[in-house]
Design a protein around this motif. Structure first.
Motif, mmCIF file in Angstrom:
data_model
loop_
_atom_site.group_PDB
_atom_site.id
_atom_site.type_symbol
_atom_site.label_atom_id
_atom_site.label_comp_id
_atom_site.label_asym_id
_atom_site.label_seq_id
_atom_site.Cartn_x
_atom_site.Cartn_y
_atom_site.Cartn_z
ATOM 1 N N LEU A 66 -4.046 3.876 -7.690
ATOM 2 C CA LEU A 66 -2.738 3.236 -7.753
ATOM 3 C C LEU A 66 -2.828 1.763 -7.373
ATOM 4 O O LEU A 66 -2.316 0.890 -8.094
ATOM 5 N N ILE A 67 -3.464 1.457 -6.257
ATOM 6 C CA ILE A 67 -3.563 0.073 -5.798
ATOM 7 C C ILE A 67 -4.336 -0.775 -6.802
ATOM 8 O O ILE A 67 -3.937 -1.903 -7.142
ATOM 9 N N VAL A 68 -5.435 -0.235 -7.294
ATOM 10 C CA VAL A 68 -6.244 -0.968 -8.281
ATOM 11 C C VAL A 68 -5.417 -1.245 -9.533
ATOM 12 O O VAL A 68 -5.417 -2.365 -10.067
ATOM 13 N N ASP A 75 0.428 4.623 7.453
ATOM 14 C CA ASP A 75 0.149 5.975 7.910
ATOM 15 C C ASP A 75 0.984 7.018 7.183
ATOM 16 O O ASP A 75 2.207 6.959 7.165
ATOM 17 N N ASN A 76 0.286 7.966 6.593
ATOM 18 C CA ASN A 76 0.852 9.073 5.831
ATOM 19 C C ASN A 76 1.580 8.638 4.566
ATOM 20 O O ASN A 76 2.310 9.414 3.952
ATOM 21 N N THR A 77 1.350 7.384 4.170
ATOM 22 C CA THR A 77 1.772 6.909 2.857
ATOM 23 C C THR A 77 0.534 6.569 2.040
ATOM 24 O O THR A 77 0.349 7.089 0.940
ATOM 25 N N LEU A 78 -0.315 5.719 2.600
ATOM 26 C CA LEU A 78 -1.586 5.388 1.956
ATOM 27 C C LEU A 78 -2.731 6.230 2.514
ATOM 28 O O LEU A 78 -3.608 6.676 1.779
ATOM 29 N N ILE A 79 -2.703 6.436 3.827
ATOM 30 C CA ILE A 79 -3.779 7.145 4.527
ATOM 31 C C ILE A 79 -3.227 8.436 5.132
ATOM 32 O O ILE A 79 -2.157 8.439 5.737
ATOM 33 N N PRO A 115 -10.961 -0.842 2.787
ATOM 34 C CA PRO A 115 -10.956 -2.240 2.340
ATOM 35 C C PRO A 115 -9.820 -2.594 1.386
ATOM 36 O O PRO A 115 -9.360 -3.738 1.389
ATOM 37 N N LEU A 116 -9.345 -1.647 0.598
ATOM 38 C CA LEU A 116 -8.236 -1.954 -0.302
ATOM 39 C C LEU A 116 -6.986 -2.360 0.472
ATOM 40 O O LEU A 116 -6.205 -3.201 0.019
#
Length: 207
Positions: free
Chosen positions: A88-90, A11-15, A118-119
């Motif tokens: 970034l994740i990819v 939360d509030n890092t990725l989303i 989904p990532l």
């Protein structure tokens, strides 16, 4: 430093979810007669919801938390990744970097939210709050993650947006990177962080 594993708060890092979390908790607590300014909830994002409600003196905190889960689920479709997070994740995975999440959500909350992301659902490592007895800012969730996944502490970096994430990393004696794109004070509170990242792709420069 050559990191082999990157662990993220969610939360509030990725989303971009802190405002929805804060407003939903505030609404539920107000219905129980506890009126606390929204900013005070926002400051505490990163801790489990029950801890926040108990701190504010909500006696029927379980009722509020149950209602929060229903209300939050209704609005999860409005949430989104921060710009640059998906790339970034990819890119981390293309580089062979192991990725994972260490969150204050329990497993039910994690599974419900990540249906839309989904990532994150596909992360190789997932540590939810119900796996340890002490939540962040304790170092226990990170220490559990290191042990359970046979990770090298020196080659593992934790990335989060809050002071609670930073304190958890410090308590686990791990390197920490502050995600200033999601931080309440724009990263100014990250006095114990090894790195302060302005944008998600800044993380790639550390690899």
């Amino acid at each position: 430093m050559a990191y082999q594993t990157i662990l993220f708060d969610i939360d509030n890092t990725l989303i971009n979810s802190a405002n929805l979390i804060a407003t939903t908790l505030q609404k539920g607590a107000a219905a129980e007669g506890v009126d606390v300014p929204l900013a005070e909830y926002r400051k505490r994002i990163g801790r489990p919801g029950d801890d926040i409600l108990k701190e504010f003196g909500v006696k029927n905190w379980q009722k509020v938390l149950d209602g929060y889960m229903v209300e939050f689920a209704k609005n999860m479709h409005e949430l989104s990744y921060f710009p640059g997070i998906e790339a970034l994740i990819v890119n981390l995975r293309k580089l062979g970097i192991q990725t994972g999440v260490v969150t204050s959500k329990d497993r039910v909350q994690f599974d419900a939210e990540t249906k839309y992301f989904p990532l994150i659902a596909e992360a190789e490592i997932v540590t939810t709050s119900d796996l340890t007895s002490e939540p962040k800012p304790s170092g226990e969730p990170l220490l559990y993650t290191l042990q359970a996944n046979h990770l090298d502490r020196e080659q593992t970096l934790y990335v989060g947006d809050s002071v609670f994430d930073m304190q958890a990393a410090a308590n686990a004696q791990m390197d920490f990177a502050g995600a200033s794109w999601g931080a309440l004070a724009g990263g100014r509170e990250f006095d114990q962080a090894k790195y302060v990242l302005a944008r998600p792709d800044d993380l790639l420069k550390l690899i």
